[in-house]
Scaffold this active site. Structure first.
Site, short mmCIF file in Angstrom:
data_model
loop_
_atom_site.label_atom_id
_atom_site.label_comp_id
_atom_site.label_asym_id
_atom_site.label_seq_id
_atom_site.Cartn_x
_atom_site.Cartn_y
_atom_site.Cartn_z
N LYS A 228 29.05 80.51 0.13
CA LYS A 228 29.70 81.03 1.35
C LYS A 228 28.80 81.90 2.22
CE LYS A 228 32.77 79.41 1.90
NZ LYS A 228 32.76 77.95 2.21
N GLY B 111 32.80 77.14 8.64
CA GLY B 111 33.19 77.80 9.87
C GLY B 111 34.69 77.64 10.07
#
Ligand code: A3P
Length: 873
Positions: free
Chosen positions: A593, A824
């Site tokens: 991440k 995103g």
């Protein structure tokens, strides 16, 4: 003080008995006969006098010490210091090295002593320590019942009756000595057996001897002045034995010591040193006295004419086996055959083959390869199995047992580096459960050889005995007969057995024909062990040995795959179809991440950069170094990096086939994988390591959202706040999720772990916020770090995409190719409470990270780190 002086020999007796060293212990014939002339045992190797059992050094007292040795050396390169460290490594005794003269290391941990014995390579450094440190050290030794070992270090100045500072003890130095023997009354000796004399000159001309006149002192070892070299000295003089190793029982100051008048160059000192550690640590550092010995005879039926066994040799083999079994319960030679070469000798040798088979039940048997081929040369499982089946059929035809579960590969081929086909074929044809090799992790140094388990086959370390296929005659033994005898009588072979609880020796059929050197060698060394040690020798079939081995060393079960190209011997037994160039040159290690997919995608746009082919389970990530994939072996990993990768046609700068590629692999879970840095470094020591860091709080939240999106039940049932505040008494699945969410963000801790294996110059840390906001600069800098040529100008290929809110690949003037929906993501902002809590939670970790980044000095401190730290205070 009890004194049991060894009986003095006249000079003439000494001359008659010896040649130039204590090697006279073996009587010499034209054919080497393994007769060790030892007062303690009879010709069958049985002890004549019932020697008292080896003393148990364990103490009744509740000890508060760790079984670890503190070694003070003169310098980090000093010879004896290195010998001591190597001996400790060989015997798997934990130790710490300190250079003497500096300040003392911390000796205690809460109420526990960190060291069970303290060793001074140079006794002077102890005696002349500054007062403060000396008092501190002595106090530690008294309080924790810790003993000291000291070696008198040779110096140019010859001391005659010089007093050792503060002790009623005197030394004479720079002496030449001979004929060492041990004090049977010494309570220090445990592994070492007193009663014999090592006749002849002792190595070195710089021995120190101790003169003492106090009941605290007890000799452990004596020797004589080497009068042969000083004949004038001996005329009419009665020589008293000189004390060369001395025990101080601590009557004067409450500290027990063992002092050596010489280094470890003399073989016996190595044993006495181990005993001193055992004694002075009250048994905390006692080695087991059990030793297992297995002797493999590889290459049965393999060999040129006139190097093979004749019926007489087989008779000698059986007879010697019986004698050895008398000394080593359960002993049987373990015969490895290659059936193809049966009856390939002279007429008499063919009779030898037959005689061996007539006596099949006398021995243990295992399969070698049918034609003695090296399995790594096979790239086809069916062919390899077919060859193995031929040997199997041969065994059946000649009543050779096929159920030993053991096999050996010629030249160690395929065992390590592991050739998966060998493991598969062995399992299927022979149901192999155990093998052994000298090659893991490397042939040398022998003290570091280890075992591992792969595909349920237990791989044991094998020991070298100094005999090879070409050593068939004693007169042609490399270095001469003395060399072999030296190895047997206290030298390398003898010590190998002393230091290894489980020994598997490799010999060859040719060592049992001609001069039968193997029979000579093993019978002799076993007798020598009986003479000088209290070791209990035994033998057992390989499966039992393997089970014992991994019970003793459970930490070795997991293999560590090294780089076959870093060892010339490994390269030779590695398939030509495998190639180190097809291993990755750099790893993107995560954490998850932080933008790893974006980085992976941007890198893949470069025509000279190639990643692994996708994994069916984990897509672009191979996830080899963590988790179970590692057990699939190196072949499995390398299949992801075919050397002829197709040109990357989707790249803005496609390359042609054959252009060197910068191979890389990205697995975002590597960053915090406990075993990963060690494993990665073992295989890819020269690889560059790339990591991306963003605010750990933000990373944890993004990860939580990722889990929710992937349907994780716990993440969907608990709020972020509930996850990060889950207590240790929470349900297991919730606790696991909490840990996986929070732990990777302890960046400094994980980075330190990587830096323990990789030098800082090989590690590149990317600020993940910069990667998001300014990927063009980040990619340019990364290319320079990785030394990628030609440089790709990313300003032509990346473009900010307003709709996505991130940089994307510019595929045409109008069209951008962005990462998928899962990168995103849209999700609500982190709640205030969680943000505050995480800032506190990560404060110490972030402070440590800032410190580490400053120490590394290479890059500016990321703004997010400054923010996290300022809000947290
Ligand atoms: P979010 O989806 O939480 O915003 P990884 O690839 O390591 O799983 O990281 C995913 C994160 O990469 C995304 O987290 C996103 O913030 C970040 N990222 C950075 N640059 C990006 C880019 N160019 N396109 C998409 N995501 C990017």
């Amino acid at each position: 003080m009890s004194r049991a002086w060894p009986k003095k020999k006249t000079l003439q007796e000494g001359r008659d008995e010896r040649s130039c060293s204590y090697i006279w212990l073996i009587q010499r014939d034209t054919h080497p006969a393994p007769i060790i002339n030892c007062r303690m045992i009879n010709s069958a190797g049985k002890h004549i006098r019932d020697a008292s059992p080896a003393p148990d050094h364990r103490s009744e007292a509740r000890l508060r010490i760790d079984p670890k040795v503190l070694v003070f050396v003169e310098t980090t390169y000093s010879g004896l210091g290195r010998d001591i460290a190597e001996l400790l490594v060989y015997n798997r005794i934990k130790y710490k090295i300190e250079v003497a003269g500096k300040s003392l290391p911390v000796l205690t941990n809460l109420d526990k002593g960190r060291y069970g014995v303290i060793v001074f390579e140079n006794l002077d450094k102890y005696l002349n320590m500054d007062k403060w440190n000396r008092e501190l050290l002595d106090k530690y030794c008294r309080e924790y019942s810790v003993g000291i070992v000291g070696f008198v270090s040779p110096s140019e100045e010859t001391l005659v009756g010089a007093q050792l500072r503060d002790f009623p003890l005197f030394v004479h130095t720079n002496l030449r000595l001979r004929d060492a023997s041990l004090n049977p009354a010494s309570s220090v000796l445990r592994l070492t057996r007193a009663g014999e004399t090592a006749w002849g000159a002792l190595p070195g001309d710089d021995w120190a001897v101790f003169q003492h006149n106090h009941s605290t002192y007890e000799p452990v070892e004596w020797a004589q002045r080497n009068t042969q070299e000083y004949p004038a000295d001996s005329v009419g003089q009665v020589q008293l034995p000189l004390t060369t190793v001395l025990q101080d029982r601590g009557q004067l100051d409450g500290i027990q010591r063992v002092l050596f008048g010489s280094s470890l160059r003399f073989w016996l000192h190595r044993l006495v040193f181990l005993d001193a550690l055992s004694y002075l640590s009250h048994g905390q550092l006692s080695l087991s006295l059990e030793r297992m010995i297995l002797v493999d005879i590889d290459d049965i039926f393999v060999g040129e004419k006139s190097t093979r066994l004749r019926p007489d040799d087989v008779r000698a083999l059986i007879a010697t086996q019986k004698i050895i079994a008398g000394m080593v319960p359960g002993f049987r030679f373990n015969l490895g055959f290659s059936g193809k070469y049966y009856h390939h000798g002279t007429r008499e040798e063919n009779l030898g083959d037959d005689f061996l088979l007539q006596n099949v039940q006398e021995f243990n048997w295992f399969s070698h390869m049918w034609k003695h081929q090296q399995p790594h040369l096979y790239d086809n499982l069916t062919l390899l199995m077919a060859e193995m089946q031929l040997n199997y059929a041969f065994a059946k035809e000649h009543n050779i047992p096929t159920n030993s579960g053991y096999s050996i590969s010629p030249h160690h081929s395929g065992v390590y580096p592991a050739h998966e086909l060998l493991y598969l074929a062995w399992k299927q044809v022979w149901n192999v459960k155990v093998t052994s090799t000298e090659e893991y992790p490397h042939l040398r140094p022998a003290r570091l050889r280890r075992g591992f388990i792969h595909r349920n086959i237990m791989v044991l370390p094998r020991q070298t005995c100094g005999l090879f296929t070409h050593t068939m005659y004693i007169d042609r033994y490399p270095g001469g007969r003395d060399k072999l005898d030296e190895s047997i009588q206290g030298g390398e072979l003898f010590q190998t057995i002393v230091y290894n609880p489980i020994n598997i020796f490799m010999t060859h059929m040719s060592n049992y024909g001609s001069d039968r050197l193997a029979l000579y060698t093993f019978q002799s060394v076993i007798k020598f062990l009986q003479c000088w040690t209290n070791l209990k020798l035994a033998s057992a079939p390989p499966i039992q040995l393997a089970e014992m081995y991994f019970r003793l060393h459970p930490e070795e079960v997991d293999p560590v795959w090294g780089n076959p190209c870093d060892d010339a011997r490994h390269k030779k037994i590695w398939s030509k179809t495998k190639n180190c160039d097809s291993l990755p040159k750099f790893l993107v290690i995560g954490p998850q991440k932080t933008g790893t997919t974006a980085l992976y995608t941007f890198l893949s746009m470069h025509g000279s950069v190639a990643s692994n082919i996708p994994s069916p389970d984990t897509f672009e990530e191979v996830q080899f170094f963590n988790g179970n994939n590692y057990y699939r072996g190196l072949d499995w990993y390398m299949d992801f990096f075919p050397s002829e990768t197709l040109p990357n046609t989707s790249s803005p700068m496609p390359t042609t086939l054959g252009t060197p590629r910068y191979m890389f692999e990205k697995s975002a879970t590597y960053f915090d994988g406990e075993a990963v840095p060690k494993r990665a470094h073992a295989l890819l020591p020269h690889a560059k390591i790339v990591t991306i860091l963003i605010s750990p709080a933000k990373r944890a939240y993004s990860w939580y959202q990722h889990q929710r999106a992937h349907g994780d039940v716990i993440a969907n049932n608990y709020s972020f706040y509930q996850v990060i505040t889950a207590s240790d008494s929470a349900p297991r699945a919730l606790k696991d999720l909490r840990n996986r969410c929070l732990n990777p963000g302890k960046y400094a801790q994980h980075l330190e772990h990587w830096l323990a294996y990789y030098p800082a110059q090989q590690v590149h840390i990317i600020d993940g916020e910069q990667l998001r906001l300014n990927p063009i600069d980040v990619m340019n800098e990364l290319q320079r770090f990785l030394k990628i040529q030609p440089l790709l100008d990313y300003s032509n290929h990346l473009r900010y995409d307003v709709k996505k809110g991130f940089y994307c690949q510019a595929v045409s003037e109008k069209r951008n190719k962005c990462l998928g929906k899962s990168k995103g993501r849209q999700y609500p902002q982190m709640d205030e409470r969680s943000a505050k809590l995480l800032q506190r939670y990560y404060l110490n970790h972030n402070t440590a990270l800032e410190k580490l980044l400053k120490k590394l000095g290479s890059r500016p401190i990321p703004q997010w780190l400054k923010d996290d730290l300022s809000t947290g205070t």
